[in-house]
Design a protein around this motif. Structure first.
Motif, PDB file in Angstrom:
ATOM      1  N   PHE A 304     -32.943  -4.048  29.713  1.00 18.18           N
ATOM      2  CA  PHE A 304     -32.705  -5.220  30.557  1.00 18.18           C
ATOM      3  C   PHE A 304     -33.322  -6.490  29.979  1.00 18.18           C
ATOM      4  O   PHE A 304     -33.408  -7.513  30.665  1.00 18.18           O
ATOM      5  CB  PHE A 304     -33.245  -4.965  31.964  1.00 18.18           C
ATOM      6  N   GLY A 305     -33.758  -6.430  28.747  1.00 23.06           N
ATOM      7  CA  GLY A 305     -34.313  -7.615  28.106  1.00 23.06           C
ATOM      8  C   GLY A 305     -35.737  -7.914  28.502  1.00 23.06           C
ATOM      9  O   GLY A 305     -36.199  -9.055  28.338  1.00 23.06           O
ATOM     10  N   LEU A 306     -36.470  -6.913  28.997  1.00 25.85           N
ATOM     11  CA  LEU A 306     -37.882  -7.125  29.342  1.00 25.85           C
ATOM     12  C   LEU A 306     -38.756  -6.839  28.123  1.00 25.85           C
ATOM     13  O   LEU A 306     -38.608  -5.792  27.486  1.00 25.85           O
ATOM     14  CB  LEU A 306     -38.311  -6.191  30.481  1.00 25.85           C
ATOM     15  N   PRO A 307     -39.660  -7.733  27.786  1.00 28.39           N
ATOM     16  CA  PRO A 307     -40.623  -7.403  26.737  1.00 28.39           C
ATOM     17  C   PRO A 307     -41.531  -6.290  27.229  1.00 28.39           C
ATOM     18  O   PRO A 307     -41.849  -6.205  28.419  1.00 28.39           O
ATOM     19  CB  PRO A 307     -41.397  -8.710  26.551  1.00 28.39           C
ATOM     20  N   VAL A 308     -41.943  -5.416  26.318  1.00 27.50           N
ATOM     21  CA  VAL A 308     -42.755  -4.255  26.681  1.00 27.50           C
ATOM     22  C   VAL A 308     -44.155  -4.413  26.110  1.00 27.50           C
ATOM     23  O   VAL A 308     -44.327  -4.741  24.934  1.00 27.50           O
ATOM     24  CB  VAL A 308     -42.114  -2.952  26.149  1.00 27.50           C
ATOM     25  N   VAL A 309     -45.162  -4.195  26.952  1.00 28.75           N
ATOM     26  CA  VAL A 309     -46.554  -4.131  26.503  1.00 28.75           C
ATOM     27  C   VAL A 309     -46.981  -2.675  26.642  1.00 28.75           C
ATOM     28  O   VAL A 309     -46.950  -2.107  27.736  1.00 28.75           O
ATOM     29  CB  VAL A 309     -47.477  -5.035  27.348  1.00 28.75           C
ATOM     30  N   GLY A 323     -44.859  -7.178  18.074  1.00 29.03           N
ATOM     31  CA  GLY A 323     -44.640  -8.577  17.767  1.00 29.03           C
ATOM     32  C   GLY A 323     -43.190  -8.964  17.651  1.00 29.03           C
ATOM     33  O   GLY A 323     -42.869 -10.160  17.564  1.00 29.03           O
ATOM     34  N   GLU A 324     -42.272  -7.976  17.667  1.00 28.08           N
ATOM     35  CA  GLU A 324     -40.845  -8.261  17.565  1.00 28.08           C
ATOM     36  C   GLU A 324     -40.077  -7.863  18.828  1.00 28.08           C
ATOM     37  O   GLU A 324     -39.247  -8.623  19.326  1.00 28.08           O
ATOM     38  CB  GLU A 324     -40.243  -7.546  16.361  1.00 28.08           C
ATOM     39  N   THR A 325     -40.340  -6.655  19.334  1.00 30.79           N
ATOM     40  CA  THR A 325     -39.672  -6.213  20.564  1.00 30.79           C
ATOM     41  C   THR A 325     -40.665  -6.005  21.702  1.00 30.79           C
ATOM     42  O   THR A 325     -40.263  -5.703  22.824  1.00 30.79           O
ATOM     43  CB  THR A 325     -38.901  -4.903  20.327  1.00 30.79           C
ATOM     44  N   SER A 353     -37.743 -14.010  23.602  1.00 32.78           N
ATOM     45  CA  SER A 353     -37.463 -13.548  22.243  1.00 32.78           C
ATOM     46  C   SER A 353     -37.745 -12.058  22.092  1.00 32.78           C
ATOM     47  O   SER A 353     -36.939 -11.311  21.528  1.00 32.78           O
ATOM     48  CB  SER A 353     -38.294 -14.347  21.240  1.00 32.78           C
ATOM     49  N   LEU A 354     -38.894 -11.623  22.601  1.00 33.97           N
ATOM     50  CA  LEU A 354     -39.233 -10.201  22.542  1.00 33.97           C
ATOM     51  C   LEU A 354     -38.216  -9.366  23.313  1.00 33.97           C
ATOM     52  O   LEU A 354     -37.775  -8.307  22.841  1.00 33.97           O
ATOM     53  CB  LEU A 354     -40.629  -9.965  23.119  1.00 33.97           C
ATOM     54  N   GLY A 355     -37.846  -9.832  24.489  1.00 36.90           N
ATOM     55  CA  GLY A 355     -36.902  -9.099  25.307  1.00 36.90           C
ATOM     56  C   GLY A 355     -35.531  -8.971  24.663  1.00 36.90           C
ATOM     57  O   GLY A 355     -34.898  -7.913  24.699  1.00 36.90           O
TER      58      GLY A 355
END
Length: 419
Positions: A304-309, A323-325, A353-355
Motif C-alpha cells: 500500500f505504499g507504506l514505508p516500513v521500519v 534507506g530505499e524501501t 519515496s520509501l513507500g
C-alpha cells in the motif's frame, strides 16, 4: 489415468495439508489457506488435516475435505510417534489416495513421516519459523523429501546440517492484493479521535514476547516527551495502531497508560480488515520483532505504499532495502525507533519515496501468484519421482549432523558410565 477422446488425462494429485497450532488464523495458517484457495485444481486436489476449529472452518469455505483431529496433540513430546495419530493420517491417505504430505509445521513430523513411509509418498516441510538445532533433530526434519523455507534465514540451519541442497528451496510468502482490497476503513481515524494531519504507525501481529510491541510503545513515549506543545519541530503528531491480540495485551495496555500515551496507542484486536486499515488509515508500518522467519505484514504494508521500519534481522534484510524501501534499526532499541518515526513524520517526501520503492519491490518479488507457482513446481518435482524413492530405505537420509549427534550421545553415555 483414464482415457478421454483418445488422450490420457491425469486426475489431480491429492495433497494432504497438515497443520497444528493455536486456534487462530495468523501467518502460517494464512499461508496454508492461500495454497488451498489458489492452487491449480486441475493438477492438485487439496485435503486439510488440522487441530483447530478456526482453521478447519476457514478451509471448508474452499470446498475441500477437512479433518479436525481434537487429539492431535497426543504424542507430541514422545521420541516415537503415537500409533493412533499415525493411524489417523494413514487412514486419510488411503481414503483419498494421497500422493504428497505438506507439513505446515514441524511439531508432528514424526507422525507424518511414519505414515508417509508406509504409503511411499513424499513429505514436504514448510518452514515458517527458525528451528533450533535441537528442534531439527527431535522432529526428524532431515528425513523429509523437501524443505521449503519462507526465507533464506529459515533454511540456514538445515543447510548447515548438511541436508541435500537439491532438496532445499526458498519460496517467499506472497501478498494477495485481492484479499487486502476488501473492506473500508476511511472512518477509522475519526472513530479513534485521530486528526487528519497525524502520522499513524501500524503494528500488525500476535501480541507475544518476540514481537516486541513494547519497544514501539516506548518509542512513542519518547516522541511524546520531546513534543514542545503540539509538534516536534513542526512535524505532525504520531499515533500507534496495534492490530492483533495475544497474551501480552494486558501488559502492553498497562505500559501505554503508565507512559502517559494511552491516547496515542490504539489496540484494535484481531481484525479481518487489516488491508483496509493499512490502506485507508495508516502512514507507516513498523515491526520490532526480535526474531522472525519471514513476516508477511511488512510486505502488505509496503504493497500500500507504506514505508516500513523494521528490526535489523536477516529476514527483514531479505524483504526490504534499508534507506530505499524502509528503515532497519537495531533490535530492542526504542531510541532508534523513536528517531525513525520522528524522521518519517517530519519528512513527507522521504516517507513517500520509501513507500513508492517498497511497493515496486513487492510487485516485482512478493505477490501471491509467484508463491503459488513456486509450490506447484515443488509438488510437481516431488510427484515426478518414483514412489520407491520415498520408502523406508531409499527415503531416509544421514546428513553430517547425525554423525555429530551420534558422537555427542555416545560421549555423554561414556561420561555417565565412568561416574
Amino acid at each position: 489415468m483414464r482415457p478421454q477422446r483418445g488422450r490420457e488425462v491425469t486426475a489431480p494429485a491429492p495433497i494432504l495439508f497438515v497443520h497444528s497450532g493455536l486456534d487462530w488464523i495468523t501467518g502460517s495458517e494464512r499461508c496454508l489457506l492461500d495454497l488451498v484457495a489458489k492452487i491449480d485444481r486441475n493438477r492438485f486436489a487439496p485435503i486439510v488435516l488440522c487441530n483447530t476449529r478456526s482453521l478447519a472452518d476457514a478451509a471448508r469455505e474452499y470446498d475441500v475435505p477437512v479433518y479436525q483431529s481434537v487429539d492431535w496433540t497426543v504424542g507430541a513430546d514422545r521420541f516415537f510417534p503415537a500409533r493412533q495419530q499415525v493411524d489417523v493420517v494413514s487412514q486419510i491417505i488411503r481414503q483419498h489416495d494421497v500422493r504428497l504430505l505438506h507439513a505446515n509445521d514441524s511439531d508432528y513430523l514424526q507422525v507424518l513421516l511414519v505414515a508417509a513411509r508406509r504409503a511411499q509418498i513424499p513429505v514436504l516441510s514448510h518452514l515458517h519459523i527458525l528451528l533450533t538445532r535441537a528442534e531439527r533433530r527431535s522432529s526428524f526434519l532431515h528425513q523429509v523429501a523437501m524443505c521449503v523455507g519462507v526465507s533464506e534465514a529459515a533454511v540456514a540451519g538445515i543447510r548447515a546440517d548438511g541436508f541435500p541442497e537439491k532438496s532445499i528451496r526458498v519460496i517467499y510468502n506472497g501478498v494477495d492484493p485481492e484479499r487486502l482490497s476488501q473492506g473500508n476503513a476511511n472512518a477509522l481515524r475519526g472513530q479513534l479521535g485521530i486528526s487528519d494531519d497525524a502520522i499513524v504507525v501500524a503494528a500488525v501481529g500476535s501480541l507475544i514476547e518476540r514481537k516486541a510491541v513494547d519497544v514501539l510503545i516506548s518509542a512513542l513515549a519518547k516522541l511524546r516527551a520531546q513534543e514542545p506543545g503540539q509538534h516536534i519541530d513542526g512535524q505532525r503528531l504520531v499515533h500507534l495502531l496495534v492490530i492483533g491480540d495475544g497474551p501480552k495485551l494486558a501488559a502492553l495496555e498497562a505500559q501505554a497508560v503508565k507512559m502517559s500515551i494511552g491516547d496515542r496507542v490504539h489496540f484494535l484486536g484481531r481484525r479481518a480488515d487489516v488491508g483496509a486499515i493499512l490502506r485507508d488509515a495508516c502512514d507507516v508500518l513498523a515491526t520490532a520483532a526480535r526474531e522472525e522467519a519471514f513476516p508477511l505484514n511488512p510486505l502488505e504494508g509496503a504493497h500500500f505504499g507504506l514505508p516500513v521500519v523494521a528490526t535489523d534481522i536477516a529476514p527483514h534484510r531479505e524483504s526490504l532495502v534499508d534507506g530505499e524501501t524502509g528503515l532497519l534499526v537495531p533490535v530492542d532499541d526504542s531510541h532508534a525507533f523513536f528517531e525513525a518515526f520522528a524522521s518519517l513524520a517530519a519528512r513527507e517526501e522521504f516517507r513517500v519515496s520509501l513507500g513508492k520503492a517498497g511497493r515496486q519491490r513487492v510487485q516485482e518479488r512478493f505477490l501471491l501468484p509467484g508463491y503459488i507457482k513456486g509450490f506447484e513446481k515443488a509438488y510437481h518435482d516431488l510427484l515426478s519421482q518414483d514412489r520407491e524413492s520415498f520408502g523406508w530405505w531409499r527415503g531416509s537420509t544421514w546428513p553430517p549432523e547425525y554423525s555429530v549427534w551420534l558422537k555427542s550421545a555416545v560421549a555423554k553415555r561414556l561420561r555417565r558410565t565412568k561416574q
